[in-house]
Design an enzyme around this catalytic site. Structure first.
Site: not given
Ligand SMILES: NC(=O)c1ccc[n+]([C@@H]2O[C@H](COP(=O)([O-])OP(=O)(O)OC[C@H]3O[C@@H](n4cnc5c(N)ncnc54)[C@H](O)[C@@H]3O)[C@@H](O)[C@H]2O)c1
Length: 372
Positions: A94, A96, A118, A270, A299
């Site tokens: 990764y 970033h 990524e 994140d 995060a």
């Molecule tokens: N905190 C952590 O440790 C950690 C770990 C992994 C992923 N994440 C984060 O989690 C988040 C989600 O990741 P993901 O892989 O599920 O992404 P993803 O793209 O698979 O899913 C995101 C969803 O959000 C929806 N969306 C977008 N705008 C919207 C709105 N206005 N209202 C409702 N829904 C909406 C999209 O349609 C999509 O279905 C990302 O920011 C990712 O970086 C964080």
């Protein structure tokens, strides 16, 4: 090829870039794998397991980076690792880079080939090396939510599944992508009432097909989100707008109407979080309250389960590592345009346009460099 596996040195990082099974696959393919001693300790892999899989153990990071033609890691290199990177070395991890000007400059100055997990894409255009961590974080979101709903952990003292005669908890998941779907699987499994909110109607249709009548779906709007969270015990923030900060879909004002003691797990932290009151927290101090709602905004959630996360990550990365080792970078990216998308730096040039734009640097298409 000689593949180097250093121990991760970033604070609280216990994952490792290759499992012993990965080492076996690479050595079976005729490569030499050098592993730093104790590299796998945090994920439960003793040195002897790597040795048995055919690795040569080396006592220091300098030796591993010095020998390795391809370095396989998890996190982006940090300052003590910069001087170890050298010209034409292939770095698979990764990265970033967009917000990390210092690391980008180092990769360019040292002419390292930086292949970032990524930005690799698959045939469907999704990001196969991000998906496993979203799966882990999504499943964890409900697990930590259930924990913090317990009275002693600071929550309202609600059991997710309820019991006969007592209603189950209400879980509202905002964003029905990888994180949201995995959160829903666990929440449904624990017997909660689950509502998923997304602004993509096709995605809601798919979710409806996957879960049948076990969940409710809602089209995303400020009105519907406000309405749904007023009776929620657990809210999971899981939205993503690729390449952008997460939209603030839950405002501080809305939180005033959420029951006291409810738990909010904003996995999207994140990307800035999808709740106005979100700020990043750590595993050592994961929670804080705003408007009586317990916020959990760690995060790097997968860091808490490094053994599972290492297996999940390396299941996805190993096939690419093998292709890079077997074919070399040039032939490997020619065969796989999705892998080509992963190449962020090459020969002192920035080859990933979005990073170049965000750092106001010159962008050079990789094809131009490879054909020169
Ligand atoms: N905190 C952590 O440790 C950690 C770990 C992994 C992923 N994440 C984060 O989690 C988040 C989600 O990741 P993901 O892989 O599920 O992404 P993803 O793209 O698979 O899913 C995101 C969803 O959000 C929806 N969306 C977008 N705008 C919207 C709105 N206005 N209202 C409702 N829904 C909406 C999209 O349609 C999509 O279905 C990302 O920011 C990712 O970086 C964080």
């Amino acid at each position: 090829m000689i593949i180097g596996l250093p121990k991760e040195i970033k604070d609280n990082e216990y994952r490792v870039g290759l499992t012993p099974a990965g080492v076996r696959a690479l050595t079976d393919a005729g490569h030499r794998v050098v592993v730093e001693t104790k590299a796998g300790d945090g994920s439960g892999f003793e040195d002897s397991l790597y040795e048995r899989a055919g690795a040569t153990m080396l006592g220091s990071a300098d030796e591993v980076w010095g020998e390795g033609e391809m370095i396989v890691k998890v996190k982006e290199p940090i300052a003590p690792e910069y001087p170890r990177m050298r010209e034409d070395q292939l770095l698979f991890t990764y990265l970033h880079l967009a917000p990390d000007v210092q690391l980008t400059n180092q990769l360019l100055q040292r002419k390292v080939t930086g292949v970032a997990y990524e930005t690799i894409t698959d045939r469907r255009g999704t990001l196969p090396l991000l998906t496993p961590m979203s799966e882990v974080a999504g499943r964890m979101a409900v697990q930590v939510g259930a924990h913090f709903l317990e009275k002693m952990s600071g929550g309202g003292g609600v059991l997710l599944g309820g019991v006969p005669g007592v209603p189950a908890a209400r879980v509202v998941i905002i964003g029905g992508g990888v994180v949201g779907t995995n959160a829903a699987k666990i929440a449904v499994g624990m017997g909660a009432h689950v509502t998923i909110i997304d602004n993509n109607l096709d995605r809601l249709r798919e979710l409806d097909d996957i879960f049948l009548s076990k969940i409710s779906t809602l089209a995303s709007s400020a009105y519907m989100i406000h309405d749904a969270i007023q009776t929620a015990d657990l809210i999971v923030g899981a939205v993503l707008v690729p390449g952008a900060s997460a939209p603030k879909l839950v405002t501080r004002n809305m939180l005033k109407d959420v029951p006291n003691g409810a738990v909010l797990v904003d996995v999207a932290v994140d990307q800035g979080g999808c709740v106005e009151t979100t700020h990043p927290t750590t595993h050592s101090e994961p929670t804080y309250y705003v408007e009586g709602v317990l916020h959990y905004c760690v995060a790097n959630m997968p860091g808490a389960v490094p053994r599972t996360s290492t297996f999940a990550l390396t299941n996805a990365t190993l096939p690419y590592a093998l292709r890079l080792a077997n074919n070399g970078l040039k032939a490997a990216v020619e065969k796989d345009p999705g892998l080509k998308e992963g190449v962020n730096t090459y020969g002192g040039k920035l080859t990933y346009e979005a990073v170049a734009i965000s750092q106001n640097k010159e962008y050079t298409p990789l094809d131009q460099l490879l054909s020169a």
